[in-house]
Design a protein around this motif. Structure first.
Motif, mmCIF file in Angstrom:
data_model
loop_
_atom_site.group_PDB
_atom_site.id
_atom_site.type_symbol
_atom_site.label_atom_id
_atom_site.label_comp_id
_atom_site.label_asym_id
_atom_site.label_seq_id
_atom_site.Cartn_x
_atom_site.Cartn_y
_atom_site.Cartn_z
ATOM 1 N N GLU A 108 23.620 72.223 -49.194
ATOM 2 C CA GLU A 108 23.084 73.543 -48.845
ATOM 3 C C GLU A 108 22.949 74.434 -50.078
ATOM 4 O O GLU A 108 23.200 75.635 -50.028
ATOM 5 C CB GLU A 108 23.949 74.218 -47.776
ATOM 6 C CG GLU A 108 23.981 73.448 -46.461
ATOM 7 C CD GLU A 108 24.684 74.193 -45.349
ATOM 8 O OE1 GLU A 108 25.522 75.076 -45.656
ATOM 9 O OE2 GLU A 108 24.412 73.886 -44.174
ATOM 10 N N MET A 109 22.560 73.831 -51.199
ATOM 11 C CA MET A 109 22.303 74.599 -52.411
ATOM 12 C C MET A 109 20.905 75.203 -52.361
ATOM 13 O O MET A 109 19.966 74.534 -51.916
ATOM 14 C CB MET A 109 22.417 73.705 -53.648
ATOM 15 C CG MET A 109 23.802 73.165 -53.920
ATOM 16 S SD MET A 109 24.980 74.446 -54.447
ATOM 17 C CE MET A 109 25.823 74.824 -52.920
ATOM 18 N N TYR A 126 31.202 82.105 -39.960
ATOM 19 C CA TYR A 126 31.621 82.194 -41.361
ATOM 20 C C TYR A 126 30.619 81.478 -42.269
ATOM 21 O O TYR A 126 30.150 82.042 -43.273
ATOM 22 C CB TYR A 126 33.008 81.578 -41.498
ATOM 23 C CG TYR A 126 33.476 81.370 -42.921
ATOM 24 C CD1 TYR A 126 33.908 82.439 -43.698
ATOM 25 C CD2 TYR A 126 33.499 80.093 -43.472
ATOM 26 C CE1 TYR A 126 34.348 82.243 -44.996
ATOM 27 C CE2 TYR A 126 33.942 79.885 -44.774
ATOM 28 C CZ TYR A 126 34.366 80.960 -45.525
ATOM 29 O OH TYR A 126 34.798 80.761 -46.812
ATOM 30 N N LYS A 127 30.253 80.246 -41.934
ATOM 31 C CA LYS A 127 29.317 79.480 -42.758
ATOM 32 C C LYS A 127 27.943 80.138 -42.798
ATOM 33 O O LYS A 127 27.280 80.158 -43.840
ATOM 34 C CB LYS A 127 29.205 78.051 -42.225
ATOM 35 C CG LYS A 127 30.425 77.200 -42.491
ATOM 36 C CD LYS A 127 30.223 75.776 -41.988
ATOM 37 C CE LYS A 127 31.436 74.899 -42.301
ATOM 38 N NZ LYS A 127 31.252 73.516 -41.800
ATOM 39 N N ASP A 128 27.489 80.678 -41.669
ATOM 40 C CA ASP A 128 26.174 81.308 -41.612
ATOM 41 C C ASP A 128 26.129 82.560 -42.496
ATOM 42 O O ASP A 128 25.157 82.777 -43.233
ATOM 43 C CB ASP A 128 25.835 81.673 -40.167
ATOM 44 C CG ASP A 128 24.401 82.169 -40.028
ATOM 45 O OD1 ASP A 128 23.477 81.412 -40.384
ATOM 46 O OD2 ASP A 128 24.210 83.320 -39.575
ATOM 47 N N ILE A 129 27.181 83.386 -42.429
ATOM 48 C CA ILE A 129 27.223 84.593 -43.262
ATOM 49 C C ILE A 129 27.261 84.211 -44.737
ATOM 50 O O ILE A 129 26.525 84.772 -45.561
ATOM 51 C CB ILE A 129 28.440 85.474 -42.903
ATOM 52 C CG1 ILE A 129 28.286 86.050 -41.492
ATOM 53 C CG2 ILE A 129 28.592 86.617 -43.913
ATOM 54 C CD1 ILE A 129 29.491 86.819 -41.004
ATOM 55 N N THR A 158 34.123 88.956 -45.399
ATOM 56 C CA THR A 158 33.931 87.680 -44.702
ATOM 57 C C THR A 158 35.109 86.754 -44.937
ATOM 58 O O THR A 158 35.643 86.138 -44.004
ATOM 59 C CB THR A 158 32.620 87.011 -45.167
ATOM 60 O OG1 THR A 158 31.519 87.875 -44.867
ATOM 61 C CG2 THR A 158 32.415 85.677 -44.465
ATOM 62 N N GLU A 159 35.550 86.647 -46.214
ATOM 63 C CA GLU A 159 36.695 85.788 -46.536
ATOM 64 C C GLU A 159 37.964 86.312 -45.855
ATOM 65 O O GLU A 159 38.760 85.532 -45.316
ATOM 66 C CB GLU A 159 36.900 85.717 -48.056
ATOM 67 C CG GLU A 159 35.753 85.088 -48.823
ATOM 68 C CD GLU A 159 35.607 83.596 -48.561
ATOM 69 O OE1 GLU A 159 36.525 82.999 -47.951
ATOM 70 O OE2 GLU A 159 34.570 83.035 -48.947
ATOM 71 N N LEU A 163 24.586 85.217 -47.713
ATOM 72 C CA LEU A 163 25.019 85.989 -48.877
ATOM 73 C C LEU A 163 24.676 85.250 -50.162
ATOM 74 O O LEU A 163 24.244 85.864 -51.144
ATOM 75 C CB LEU A 163 26.525 86.251 -48.803
ATOM 76 C CG LEU A 163 26.987 87.228 -47.719
ATOM 77 C CD1 LEU A 163 28.501 87.352 -47.723
ATOM 78 C CD2 LEU A 163 26.348 88.595 -47.896
ATOM 79 N N ASN A 164 24.838 83.925 -50.181
ATOM 80 C CA ASN A 164 24.483 83.155 -51.369
ATOM 81 C C ASN A 164 22.999 83.265 -51.691
ATOM 82 O O ASN A 164 22.594 83.328 -52.849
ATOM 83 C CB ASN A 164 24.867 81.686 -51.180
ATOM 84 C CG ASN A 164 26.364 81.467 -51.274
ATOM 85 O OD1 ASN A 164 27.084 82.342 -51.738
ATOM 86 N ND2 ASN A 164 26.819 80.323 -50.828
#
Length: 328
Positions: free
Chosen positions: A244-245, A60-63, A46-47, A67-68
């Protein structure tokens, strides 16, 4: 999804991660390891593809967000073989972090404890970490950053949090209940100006305590201070929705003598006493004692009655936002 053939491996991994999420397995350690490893590879790709401008900002933000959640899901499942229980301090992972103080002219040992992580999973630290760190009197940590990790630190006593931007040093005074947020790649340190040790508790995402990364040129982030909000009678906390933690922070306060909190959350929760001694009762056990250094883990929707039995008390609590459930 983007049809670029270079993204095939990434999208295949994402599909496999969704498949694993719905697969029943008897070998849970192997399941979590496999899912974590795939998520790590997906994170790397992704990066890479984002840097190559093959992924849009929104994709990118959604993936990354998904993943987090996987990393945190694995961490929460590895804490205990049972879903609710007390881990005694003696059974939690501990470290002594060695630093050299030029000011004090000697080596300093900083005690660390990984909240809710038993020693058996010490090798699996590539996950979010909940860590206590004790800063010795009149001591300042070496300047450091945590690479791609965001650090959110909860303070239990007077400290000075420092960060640098473009070589300019800034200070933030922190007292009990304050949190200091350092974005990724932010050069920072903590100073204890008092004559007694001060403990802080930090949550680092998206990876574990891969502590003290290289210093990034210019140090791109800035520190931010937030104070406790009152959520209910004798309940204070920090909600981190804007960051978004995948967790919230709560502090339960107990008066002198006996007082009780009835605790229940929509996600798993870790309760760590900062002071006091308590009796906990749930549907699984009655009147179990826990105190500073111990960790009470509650499964989602599990109600617990917690009564202090030895003076005033405070319990620091992290509530995991599993399945993106709204927290109370």
């Amino acid at each position: 999804m983007n049809s670029n053939p270079k993204l095939k491996d990434l999208y295949q991994l994402i599909t496999e991660l969704h498949t694993l999420a719905h697969r029943e397995t008897l070998n849970k350690p192997l399941y979590f390891f496999s899912r974590r490893q795939k998520a790590q590879v997906a994170k790397f790709l992704t990066e890479l593809y984002y840097e190559q401008k093959l992924l849009s900002e929104d994709t990118y933000k959604d993936i990354k967000k998904n993943l987090n959640l996987i990393f945190f899901e694995n961490f929460s499942q590895q804490i205990l073989p049972a879903t609710t229980g007390i881990i005694a301090s003696a059974y939690q992972k501990k470290e002594m972090y060695l630093n050299t103080s030029k000011v004090l002219g000697r080596d300093i040992l900083e005690p660390r404890e990984y909240i809710g992580i038993v020693p058996e999973v010490a090798s699996d630290l590539d996950a979010p970490s909940l860590v206590t760190a004790e800063t010795p009197p009149n001591y300042q940590q070496p300047w450091h950053d945590h690479g791609e990790n965001r650090e959110i630190t909860f303070y239990t006593g007077s400290s000075i949090s420092k960060f640098k931007t473009e070589g300019i040093e800034h200070e933030i005074q922190a007292d009990f209940g304050d949190i200091i947020i350092f974005p990724p790649k932010t050069w920072h340190t903590i100073k204890n100006p008092t004559d007694y040790p001060v403990m802080n508790l930090s949550v680092k995402l998206p990876s574990a305590l891969l502590d003290r990364g290289k210093v990034y040129q210019g140090s791109v982030g800035q520190g931010e201070k937030r104070t406790l909000d009152q959520k209910a009678d004798h309940v204070f906390g920090h909600d981190l929705n804007d960051l978004e933690m995948p967790y919230h922070i709560r502090v339960y306060v107990f008066d002198e003598g006996k007082s009780e909190h009835i605790v229940s959350h929509k996600g798993k929760s870790l309760l760590y006493p900062l002071e006091g001694e308590y009796l906990a009762t749930t549907q699984y056990f009655k009147n179990k004692t826990f105190r500073k250094g111990d960790t009470l883990l509650l499964d989602a929707e599990t109600e617990a009655s917690i009564t202090n039995i030895n003076g005033k008390g405070k319990i620091y609590t992290v509530i995991l936002k599993e399945n993106r459930a709204k927290q109370t």
